[in-house]
Motif scaffolding. Structure first.
Motif: not given
Length: 239
Positions: A20-22, A135-139, A11-17
């Protein structure tokens, strides 16, 4: 904390995606730079090992110059690919964090006044700024991890080409590393959540105390405020 929810990884990956899709073209470019950087980092030790073997077998100035040039080119290309990866990653992640903060801020403005009776403004501001920064650091760390994983895969291919027996022997520790990483992930997730809440409590207390310092002094509540802050500070230190 009453609004915090637990999400599984999918669920986290889907929401983060969705965020990042644009940025898909930039992400694809960064992915290409990660692959090329991993290839160059794999080539460099190969060139070094072959250089030592060649020099040991037949030493000549021309051979040394050619080998030195090969090492310089592979190292330089690795640096260039890493530079572009870092630069475009920073742009993409910054845009995503900006959009994330705007969405969070809009969501906060949509809440009714009773929401702010239960949740101090200092804590809300801390969660908006601190959590998005985390969140920025994790990415960024995730992209660095992808680069390291690719490097390990390329090196494993080389190891199997050189000696598959020794490669299998080296892989015997992989299950222990994997189990340790999974165990650490669970601990880190719990610790990071507690850290975010503790930091939010400290910031909320500081903001409310400083904004209401005149009231606190008029009613001689300095010691009470200090004692409350000391308790919050001790909890943050324990986290």
């Amino acid at each position: 904390e009453a609004y915090d929810r637990d999400y599984d990884d999918r669920a986290l990956v889907r929401r983060i995606g969705r965020y990042f899709r644009p940025k898909l073209p930039t992400i694809l470019f960064v992915t290409g730079m990660i692959v090329l950087n991993a290839i160059m980092d794999t080539v460099l030790p190969l060139v070094l090992s072959r250089s030592i073997d060649q020099i040991e077998g037949e030493f000549s100035t021309q051979l040394v110059l050619w080998l030195g040039a090969a090492i310089l080119i592979s190292g330089g290309l690795s640096w260039v690919f890493n530079y572009f990866r870092q630069a475009y990653t920073a742009r993409a992640v910054s845009d995503v964090v900006l959009q994330l903060r705007e969405d969070v801020f809009s969501s906060i403005l949509d809440r009714d006044m009773s929401f702010y009776d239960e949740h101090p403004s200092g804590k809300i501001v801390s969660r908006v700024t601190g959590d998005t920064r985390d969140f920025s650091t994790v990415v960024t760390l995730t992209l660095n991890l992808m680069s390291q994983v690719l490097l390990v895969l390329f090196i494993l291919i080389v190891l199997f080409v050189v000696s598959w027996q020794l490669a299998l022997l080296a892989l015997t520790i992989a299950p222990f590393i994997w189990a340790t990483a999974l165990a650490f992930r669970n601990i880190a997730r719990s610790a990071s959540s507690r850290s975010q809440r503790a930091r939010a409590s400290v910031n909320a207390h500081l903001q409310e105390t400083l904004s209401g310092i005149s009231v606190a002094k008029n009613f001689r509540q300095e010691q009470t405020i200090y004692d409350e802050f000391q308790d919050i500070n001790d909890q943050t230190y324990d986290v």
